[in-house]
Design an enzyme around this catalytic site. Sequence first.
Site, PDB file in Angstrom:
ATOM      1  N   HIS A 109       0.837  -1.195   0.000  1.00  0.00           N
ATOM      2  CA  HIS A 109       0.000   0.000   0.000  1.00  0.00           C
ATOM      3  C   HIS A 109       0.874   1.249   0.000  1.00  0.00           C
ATOM      4  CE1 HIS A 109      -3.309   2.578   1.872  1.00  0.00           C
ATOM      5  NE2 HIS A 109      -3.862   2.079   0.802  1.00  0.00           N
ATOM      6  N   LYS A 111       3.412   4.242  -1.310  1.00  0.00           N
ATOM      7  CA  LYS A 111       3.520   5.106  -2.489  1.00  0.00           C
ATOM      8  C   LYS A 111       4.858   5.845  -2.380  1.00  0.00           C
ATOM      9  CE  LYS A 111      -1.107   4.651  -1.720  1.00  0.00           C
ATOM     10  NZ  LYS A 111      -1.749   4.166  -0.490  1.00  0.00           N
ATOM     11  N   ASP A 116      17.697   8.611  -8.442  1.00  0.00           N
ATOM     12  CA  ASP A 116      19.144   8.829  -8.318  1.00  0.00           C
ATOM     13  C   ASP A 116      19.623   8.867  -6.866  1.00  0.00           C
ATOM     14  OD1 ASP A 116      19.396   8.847 -11.031  1.00  0.00           O
ATOM     15  OD2 ASP A 116      19.537  11.028 -11.231  1.00  0.00           O
ATOM     16  N   HIS A 295      -8.365  11.136   1.273  1.00  0.00           N
ATOM     17  CA  HIS A 295      -7.406  10.038   1.138  1.00  0.00           C
ATOM     18  C   HIS A 295      -6.151  10.270   1.970  1.00  0.00           C
ATOM     19  CE1 HIS A 295      -4.748   7.130  -1.069  1.00  0.00           C
ATOM     20  NE2 HIS A 295      -5.870   6.426  -1.005  1.00  0.00           N
ATOM     21  N   LYS A 297      -3.497  10.484   4.966  1.00  0.00           N
ATOM     22  CA  LYS A 297      -3.154   9.715   6.166  1.00  0.00           C
ATOM     23  C   LYS A 297      -2.063  10.509   6.878  1.00  0.00           C
ATOM     24  CE  LYS A 297      -3.766   6.620   2.519  1.00  0.00           C
ATOM     25  NZ  LYS A 297      -5.155   6.331   2.562  1.00  0.00           N
ATOM     26  N   ASP A 302       1.064  18.127  19.164  1.00  0.00           N
ATOM     27  CA  ASP A 302       1.691  19.317  19.738  1.00  0.00           C
ATOM     28  C   ASP A 302       2.272  20.183  18.623  1.00  0.00           C
ATOM     29  OD1 ASP A 302       0.857  18.649  22.267  1.00  0.00           O
ATOM     30  OD2 ASP A 302       2.688  17.554  22.758  1.00  0.00           O
TER      31      ASP A 302
END
Length: 387
Positions: A109, A111, A116, A295, A297, A302
Amino acid sequence: MSKLTFIDGNDVRLLRSGKEFFPELLGAIHAAQQEIYLETYIFTADPTANQVRDALKAAACRGVTVRVVIDWLGSGRAAAETLVADLCAAGVAARCFNPWFRRGLARTHRKILVADRAVALLGGLNIIDDLVSDDGWDLPLPYPRWDFAVSLRGPLVRVVFHEVDAQWRRTGKLNLRARFALMRDLHHEAKVARTRLSPAALLVRDNLRNRSTIQKAYLQALGQAKRRAILVTPYFAPGRKFRRALTAAASRGVQVTLVVGVGQFALQDAVAQSYYPSLLRQGVRIIEYHKTQLHAKVAIVDDDWATVGSSNFDALSLFLNHEANIVIQDAEFTAELETELKQGIADGSEVQEADFSSLPWTRKLWNGFAFLVYRNLMRIMTSGHYG
């Protein structure tokens, strides 16, 4: 505030949705001279995704080593296999992750892009236009999908590179001895990299050496929170430990705000809402986000702790799938992300305790049923780790 050790000297920039993410992604691919690693859950065939596909092919044509891992389930079996074949025909080394569930139920899951070994992109954005729903229906969205990623330059890129390179090798043919050697090398790399205290750390979750890494980071941050915590997730269905960390923080006076995406999957909404009464009674503020598809996450705690990544607050992300988050311990970055989260809160609607105390019995029954189905299914899929 965190017990995590961080790598110093990183340039971490927040990327807001596809408008900022895709130009950065394409720019890194076009500029690459030696190698590109790309790992993603969804890689579609819309015009935006096709630009990425064509850029990867062009990089391979100019002699860049390009390695791509696409999740077989996330991208759709037939579409994933077609894309892999197309990329391979153009000189790109491409593989599907865990086709036909040959290596268990876990999906990648994550991404991530590394170019380089100098720049990395990491976060929640798949390779799909952010004005199109990512649930397989390809429905137009009223506004761009609300999501975040980061652009990273500095010594932490080395750690990200070793993770995507290891994932690439794992998707190939490795014997048991080679797999153990790979685990040992990754463990050594993490130790070498984390020798200086500073602003950024990579968190990955898998089913071998890092089963609870991301959840533990959240639990630790919430456990040490003093003033406020804002957490954003499209899917909310964590285990007891995570929920207790939220309510424990609220009970000692921390302002805990949970922003949840709704409206995409009816069963998922019912599961999330089954937790609302207990959380609301114990002082957790809940915002449902309706403006467009949520979408993101992400979270802040603080004034100097923030995380951006791929991990939802549900059983699949916390206990089964391969995930990757970056944690940034930096007041300026946290303040920048806070501005975005406050706008998201303003775009949502706050859930009141009275809203759920007066629900009809049929709705309460449905929420309870959804929770039981989800809990039992996840316990089976996660071998009992979800509670």
